[in-house]
Design a protein around this motif. Structure first.
Motif, PDB file in Angstrom:
ATOM      1  N   TYR A 112       0.950  -1.124   0.042  1.00 17.61           N
ATOM      2  CA  TYR A 112      -0.314  -0.291  -0.133  1.00 17.61           C
ATOM      3  C   TYR A 112       0.682   1.106  -0.163  1.00 17.61           C
ATOM      4  O   TYR A 112       0.556   1.784  -0.449  1.00 17.61           O
ATOM      5  CB  TYR A 112      -1.086   0.045   1.164  1.00 17.61           C
ATOM      6  CG  TYR A 112      -0.308  -0.252   2.672  1.00 17.61           C
ATOM      7  CD1 TYR A 112      -0.250  -1.338   3.366  1.00 17.61           C
ATOM      8  CD2 TYR A 112       0.060   1.404   3.559  1.00 17.61           C
ATOM      9  CE1 TYR A 112       1.116  -1.483   4.590  1.00 17.61           C
ATOM     10  CE2 TYR A 112       0.496   0.530   4.496  1.00 17.61           C
ATOM     11  CZ  TYR A 112       1.213  -0.346   4.686  1.00 17.61           C
ATOM     12  OH  TYR A 112       1.502  -0.545   6.266  1.00 17.61           O
ATOM     13  N   HIS A 113       2.177   1.059  -0.155  1.00 13.16           N
ATOM     14  CA  HIS A 113       3.315   2.386   0.092  1.00 13.16           C
ATOM     15  C   HIS A 113       4.465   1.824  -1.062  1.00 13.16           C
ATOM     16  O   HIS A 113       4.640   0.215  -0.815  1.00 13.16           O
ATOM     17  CB  HIS A 113       3.814   2.262   1.697  1.00 13.16           C
ATOM     18  CG  HIS A 113       3.050   3.439   2.387  1.00 13.16           C
ATOM     19  ND1 HIS A 113       3.279   3.457   3.711  1.00 13.16           N
ATOM     20  CD2 HIS A 113       2.490   4.513   2.456  1.00 13.16           C
ATOM     21  CE1 HIS A 113       2.581   3.969   4.917  1.00 13.16           C
ATOM     22  NE2 HIS A 113       1.729   4.807   3.990  1.00 13.16           N
ATOM     23  N   LEU A 114       4.362   2.974  -1.781  1.00 15.12           N
ATOM     24  CA  LEU A 114       5.650   2.035  -2.447  1.00 15.12           C
ATOM     25  C   LEU A 114       6.960   1.942  -1.435  1.00 15.12           C
ATOM     26  O   LEU A 114       7.639   0.793  -2.204  1.00 15.12           O
ATOM     27  CB  LEU A 114       6.272   3.951  -3.030  1.00 15.12           C
ATOM     28  CG  LEU A 114       6.838   3.719  -4.428  1.00 15.12           C
ATOM     29  CD1 LEU A 114       6.167   2.718  -5.563  1.00 15.12           C
ATOM     30  CD2 LEU A 114       7.521   5.072  -4.874  1.00 15.12           C
ATOM     31  N   ASP A 115       7.435   2.185  -0.709  1.00 15.76           N
ATOM     32  CA  ASP A 115       7.868   1.627   0.060  1.00 15.76           C
ATOM     33  C   ASP A 115       8.380   0.779   0.432  1.00 15.76           C
ATOM     34  O   ASP A 115       9.203  -0.462   0.514  1.00 15.76           O
ATOM     35  CB  ASP A 115       9.090   2.567   1.083  1.00 15.76           C
ATOM     36  CG  ASP A 115       7.958   2.230   2.187  1.00 15.76           C
ATOM     37  OD1 ASP A 115       6.700   1.958   2.418  1.00 15.76           O
ATOM     38  OD2 ASP A 115       8.181   3.199   3.250  1.00 15.76           O
ATOM     39  N   THR A 116       7.372  -0.394   0.015  1.00 12.32           N
ATOM     40  CA  THR A 116       7.207  -1.288   0.690  1.00 12.32           C
ATOM     41  C   THR A 116       6.942  -2.425  -1.027  1.00 12.32           C
ATOM     42  O   THR A 116       7.247  -3.732  -1.131  1.00 12.32           O
ATOM     43  CB  THR A 116       5.252  -2.322   0.844  1.00 12.32           C
ATOM     44  OG1 THR A 116       4.351  -1.899  -0.403  1.00 12.32           O
ATOM     45  CG2 THR A 116       4.883  -1.459   2.209  1.00 12.32           C
ATOM     46  N   ALA A 117       6.623  -2.021  -1.707  1.00 16.86           N
ATOM     47  CA  ALA A 117       7.414  -2.591  -3.662  1.00 16.86           C
ATOM     48  C   ALA A 117       8.495  -1.855  -4.314  1.00 16.86           C
ATOM     49  O   ALA A 117       8.245  -2.747  -5.121  1.00 16.86           O
ATOM     50  CB  ALA A 117       6.246  -1.997  -4.216  1.00 16.86           C
ATOM     51  N   LEU A 118       9.333  -1.200  -3.791  1.00 16.23           N
ATOM     52  CA  LEU A 118      10.242  -0.725  -4.547  1.00 16.23           C
ATOM     53  C   LEU A 118      10.798  -0.084  -3.591  1.00 16.23           C
ATOM     54  O   LEU A 118      10.825   0.778  -2.882  1.00 16.23           O
ATOM     55  CB  LEU A 118      10.157   0.633  -5.128  1.00 16.23           C
ATOM     56  CG  LEU A 118      10.991   0.827  -6.645  1.00 16.23           C
ATOM     57  CD1 LEU A 118       9.645   1.094  -7.580  1.00 16.23           C
ATOM     58  CD2 LEU A 118      11.558   2.405  -5.883  1.00 16.23           C
ATOM     59  N   ALA A 119      12.641  -0.474  -4.002  1.00 14.40           N
ATOM     60  CA  ALA A 119      13.478  -0.278  -2.949  1.00 14.40           C
ATOM     61  C   ALA A 119      14.895   1.402  -3.530  1.00 14.40           C
ATOM     62  O   ALA A 119      15.078   0.663  -5.121  1.00 14.40           O
ATOM     63  CB  ALA A 119      14.390  -0.692  -2.116  1.00 14.40           C
ATOM     64  N   VAL A 120      15.344   2.070  -3.311  1.00 14.43           N
ATOM     65  CA  VAL A 120      16.292   2.325  -4.471  1.00 14.43           C
ATOM     66  C   VAL A 120      17.606   1.979  -3.828  1.00 14.43           C
ATOM     67  O   VAL A 120      18.189   2.126  -2.489  1.00 14.43           O
ATOM     68  CB  VAL A 120      16.342   3.944  -3.818  1.00 14.43           C
ATOM     69  CG1 VAL A 120      17.495   4.728  -5.527  1.00 14.43           C
ATOM     70  CG2 VAL A 120      14.984   4.323  -4.831  1.00 14.43           C
ATOM     71  N   LEU A 121      18.766   1.657  -4.553  1.00 15.16           N
ATOM     72  CA  LEU A 121      20.093   1.198  -3.557  1.00 15.16           C
ATOM     73  C   LEU A 121      21.073   1.806  -4.129  1.00 15.16           C
ATOM     74  O   LEU A 121      21.402   2.046  -2.824  1.00 15.16           O
ATOM     75  CB  LEU A 121      20.235  -0.170  -5.365  1.00 15.16           C
ATOM     76  CG  LEU A 121      18.840  -1.069  -4.528  1.00 15.16           C
ATOM     77  CD1 LEU A 121      19.353  -2.856  -6.022  1.00 15.16           C
ATOM     78  CD2 LEU A 121      19.304  -2.156  -3.142  1.00 15.16           C
ATOM     79  N   ASP A 122      21.122   2.854  -5.524  1.00  6.45           N
ATOM     80  CA  ASP A 122      22.146   3.230  -5.622  1.00  6.45           C
ATOM     81  C   ASP A 122      21.849   4.364  -6.958  1.00  6.45           C
ATOM     82  O   ASP A 122      21.715   4.012  -7.925  1.00  6.45           O
ATOM     83  CB  ASP A 122      23.625   2.552  -5.922  1.00  6.45           C
ATOM     84  CG  ASP A 122      24.933   3.434  -5.370  1.00  6.45           C
ATOM     85  OD1 ASP A 122      25.216   4.668  -4.816  1.00  6.45           O
ATOM     86  OD2 ASP A 122      26.237   2.786  -6.221  1.00  6.45           O
ATOM     87  N   GLY A 123      22.289   5.803  -6.261  1.00  7.19           N
ATOM     88  CA  GLY A 123      21.969   6.564  -7.922  1.00  7.19           C
ATOM     89  C   GLY A 123      20.715   6.393  -8.543  1.00  7.19           C
ATOM     90  O   GLY A 123      19.617   6.472  -7.654  1.00  7.19           O
ATOM     91  N   ASP A 124      21.145   5.679  -9.424  1.00 10.03           N
ATOM     92  CA  ASP A 124      19.428   5.309 -10.034  1.00 10.03           C
ATOM     93  C   ASP A 124      18.926   4.184 -10.227  1.00 10.03           C
ATOM     94  O   ASP A 124      18.033   3.499 -11.656  1.00 10.03           O
ATOM     95  CB  ASP A 124      19.516   6.091 -11.912  1.00 10.03           C
ATOM     96  CG  ASP A 124      18.869   7.657 -11.585  1.00 10.03           C
ATOM     97  OD1 ASP A 124      18.540   8.111 -10.835  1.00 10.03           O
ATOM     98  OD2 ASP A 124      19.686   8.140 -12.475  1.00 10.03           O
TER      99      ASP A 124
END
Ligand SMILES: CN(C)C(=N)NCCC[C@H](N)C(=O)O
Length: 277
Positions: free
Chosen positions: A175-187
Motif C-alpha cells: 500500500y506504500h511505494l516503499d513496500t514495493a520498490l527500493a532505491v539501491l544506489d543513484g538510479d
C-alpha cells in the motif's frame, strides 16, 4: 593450489543520516492495512529489541541516527519513514490519510523545526512521507493508489524542484511505494512488478531496464522494504533470494529480523527516514 581471491566490491557506501523513533508505545490497536490484526498479540519489548539491533547496525556502519521522542497514543510513530520527506535539506511534512495517524504529521514537523530545518512545509494534500516518495539521483518516484494523493505528487515536484514520476500501486498488501520498490544506489532500483498497474509497470520498465526484480515470495515478506547506503543493503531477514541477488550485484546484504514491527505493516525502510543534506 591458488587461494581464491574475492574481487573487491565495486560498491561504495556513503554515510547517511537517519531519523528513527523507538517503538516503546508500539501496539496494533487498529487496522489500516491488511497486515494489521488487533487480535494478534504484539510483544512491545521484543519490538524495541529488534529496532535497537537495526539502529546499532546503522551506527556500526558509520551512519548517524537521530531520534524523535515517541508519543503515547501514536503506536505507528515507529514508522519514521512516513513522517516527512527530506531532500536538499528541505522538509515536506506528512499529512496522513487515516485519522489514527493524523497527529504524527505535525509531531514530525515540529521535530524538524526544533532541529534547525528552516525550509519546512505542512502539505496541502495527503502524502505519507517516504512511504510514498522515494528519491533517486534523477527524480522522485511517487506512489499513489492507497495513501498519497496524486495532487501530492505535484506538490512535491514544486516544493523540491525535482521531477516526480508517479506510480500506481494496485495490491493492498503493498500500500506504500516503499513496500514495493527500493532505491539501491543513484538510479539503480529493485521492485516487485506485481504491485503496479500495467501503465506504471511499463514506465518502470522503460526508465529502469536494469532494475533488480523481486520474486513474489520475497515481496510477500516485505523484502523490498529495504534501506541501502550504496553498498550495504539492510533488508528483512526472510527475503533470502533477494539477498542473494543483491550479493551477486556487488551489494552486501544485511538481513534484519523485525518480525514484531511487521505486525503493524512495516519493516526496515518504514523505520528509517533519510535526512538528505
Ligand atoms: C513500509 N510501509 C508500509 C511504511 N512505510 N510504513 C508502515 C506504516 C504502517 C502503518 N501501520 C500504516 O498502515 O500506516
Amino acid at each position: 593450489m591458488t587461494p581464491s581471491v574475492q574481487p573487491a566490491s565495486p560498491r561504495t557506501a556513503r554515510p547517511r543520516r537517519y531519523l528513527m523513533c523507538r517503538p516503546v508505545h508500539f501496539e496494533v490497536s487498529y487496522s489500516i492495512n491488511p497486515w494489521m490484526d488487533p487480535g494478534k498479540p504484539v510483544d512491545t519489548d521484543l519490538a524495541v529489541l529488534q529496532w535497537e539491533r537495526l539502529r546499532s547496525l546503522y551506527l556500526a556502519h558509520g551512519h548517524t541516527v537521530e531520534l524523535i521522542d515517541p508519543l503515547p497514543g501514536l503506536p505507528d510513530m515507529v514508522y519514521a519513514a512516513n513522517g516527512a520527506t527530506v531532500v536538499d535539506g528541505r522538509v515536506l511534512g506528512a499529512r496522513f490519510r487515516n485519522a489514527e495517524r493524523a497527529a504524527e504529521g505535525p509531531a514530525y514537523l515540529r521535530w524538524f523545526r526544533e532541529h534547525g530545518y528552516a525550509d519546512t512545509r505542512y502539505p496541502d494534500h495527503v502524502n505519507e512521507g517516504e512511504g510514498d516518495f522515494l528519491t533517486t539521483a534523477s527524480r522522485i518516484l511517487a506512489g499513489r493508489g492507497f495513501r498519497s494523493a496524486p495532487d501530492a505528487h505535484r506538490e512535491a515536484e514544486r516544493f523540491f524542484g525535482r521531477p516526480v514520476l508517479g506510480l500506481e500501486l494496485v495490491d493492498p498488501r503493498f500500500y506504500h511505494l516503499d513496500t514495493a520498490l527500493a532505491v539501491l544506489d543513484g538510479d539503480e532500483i529493485m521492485y516487485n512488478p506485481e504491485a503496479f498497474s500495467a501503465d506504471s509497470l511499463a514506465l518502470l520498465r522503460r526508465h529502469y531496464p536494469d532494475a533488480l526484480l523481486a520474486t513474489p515470495e520475497d515481496a510477500a515478506v516485505f523484502g523490498l522494504n529495504a534501506v541501502s547506503d550504496g553498498r550495504n543493503v539492510y533488508l528483512p531477514e526472510p527475503a533470502q533470494t533477494l539477498a542473494a541477488a543483491l550479493h551477486a550485484r556487488g551489494f552486501t546484504p544485511h538481513p534484519v529480523d523485525l518480525s514484531e514491527l511487521l505486525k503493524g505493516g512495516g519493516s526496515v525502510k518504514c523505520c528509517t527516514l533519510e535526512l538528505r543534506p
